[in-house]
Design a protein around this motif. Sequence first.
Motif, PDB file in Angstrom:
ATOM      1  N   ARG A 161      12.632   0.537  -3.491  1.00  0.00           N
ATOM      2  CA  ARG A 161      12.569   1.021  -2.106  1.00  0.00           C
ATOM      3  C   ARG A 161      12.886   2.502  -1.986  1.00  0.00           C
ATOM      4  O   ARG A 161      12.391   3.169  -1.088  1.00  0.00           O
ATOM      5  CB  ARG A 161      13.467   0.201  -1.203  1.00  0.00           C
ATOM      6  N   THR A 162      13.697   3.057  -2.883  1.00  0.00           N
ATOM      7  CA  THR A 162      14.003   4.486  -2.802  1.00  0.00           C
ATOM      8  C   THR A 162      12.768   5.333  -3.110  1.00  0.00           C
ATOM      9  O   THR A 162      12.726   6.506  -2.737  1.00  0.00           O
ATOM     10  CB  THR A 162      15.151   4.880  -3.749  1.00  0.00           C
ATOM     11  N   CYS A 163      11.770   4.758  -3.741  1.00  0.00           N
ATOM     12  CA  CYS A 163      10.526   5.484  -4.000  1.00  0.00           C
ATOM     13  C   CYS A 163       9.832   5.875  -2.702  1.00  0.00           C
ATOM     14  O   CYS A 163       9.065   6.833  -2.668  1.00  0.00           O
ATOM     15  CB  CYS A 163       9.574   4.649  -4.864  1.00  0.00           C
TER      16      CYS A 163
ATOM     17  N   LEU B 279       0.830  -1.206   0.000  1.00  0.00           N
ATOM     18  CA  LEU B 279       0.000   0.000   0.000  1.00  0.00           C
ATOM     19  C   LEU B 279       0.864   1.255   0.000  1.00  0.00           C
ATOM     20  O   LEU B 279       0.605   2.205  -0.749  1.00  0.00           O
ATOM     21  CB  LEU B 279      -0.938   0.008   1.212  1.00  0.00           C
ATOM     22  N   LYS B 280       1.905   1.294   0.810  1.00  0.00           N
ATOM     23  CA  LYS B 280       2.804   2.452   0.845  1.00  0.00           C
ATOM     24  C   LYS B 280       3.468   2.667  -0.509  1.00  0.00           C
ATOM     25  O   LYS B 280       3.625   3.799  -0.965  1.00  0.00           O
ATOM     26  CB  LYS B 280       3.861   2.271   1.935  1.00  0.00           C
ATOM     27  N   LEU B 281       3.877   1.589  -1.155  1.00  0.00           N
ATOM     28  CA  LEU B 281       4.504   1.717  -2.473  1.00  0.00           C
ATOM     29  C   LEU B 281       3.496   2.192  -3.515  1.00  0.00           C
ATOM     30  O   LEU B 281       3.823   2.998  -4.379  1.00  0.00           O
ATOM     31  CB  LEU B 281       5.163   0.404  -2.884  1.00  0.00           C
ATOM     32  N   ARG B 282       2.261   1.728  -3.437  1.00  0.00           N
ATOM     33  CA  ARG B 282       1.222   2.198  -4.362  1.00  0.00           C
ATOM     34  C   ARG B 282       1.023   3.710  -4.231  1.00  0.00           C
ATOM     35  O   ARG B 282       0.711   4.385  -5.197  1.00  0.00           O
ATOM     36  CB  ARG B 282      -0.110   1.509  -4.089  1.00  0.00           C
ATOM     37  N   GLN B 283       1.208   4.229  -3.039  1.00  0.00           N
ATOM     38  CA  GLN B 283       1.021   5.656  -2.796  1.00  0.00           C
ATOM     39  C   GLN B 283       2.193   6.487  -3.289  1.00  0.00           C
ATOM     40  O   GLN B 283       2.059   7.688  -3.488  1.00  0.00           O
ATOM     41  CB  GLN B 283       0.781   5.909  -1.305  1.00  0.00           C
TER      42      GLN B 283
END
Length: 164
Positions: free
Chosen positions: A64-66, A33-37
């Motif tokens: 992960r740097t995203c 979810l955090k990565l989707r955001q």
Amino acid sequence: MRSGWRTQQSWRGTLASLLTSQTRDESPALKALKLRQTITLRKGSPLLPESWWQSLSENSYGVRTCLVASSPCIAWTMDLNNDGKPEVLVYDRDQREITAFSEENEQWRNIAGFSCRDRISCPDKYSAAFDRAIQQGELGTIEKPGRDLQIDGQRYKLDYYGAY
């Protein structure tokens, strides 16, 4: 100015590593979810496969740097290897890196990458045009002139060391 940029990039990579290690105990669903955001879909790109998003809960190394980027990462799909199936590409504008993922046997894995950091081919004066071209979908692929070897039915990848 260049050394400050490198320090900032190194800092972000370190911070991303720390955040990734701190979130190891998070549920896979929360991490995805955090990565989707933090990853946005490039204009005109089809939706990213749900299986790719789900794979990030187990293997988010390539993106992960995203999680700490000052600008959202941009993702899109395109067929990179002429197999008729789209790969997922993610562009981290802060790191100036593109990471490509491919699905094989229902498993997504990082298959390729490109970095503009420390490259003469990506001078800073072109970075705005580079970003704009990616965002507008003005990109494609180019077939490589070098070929791999096949010996006794087995493929052996040749690295051409900048010859092309």
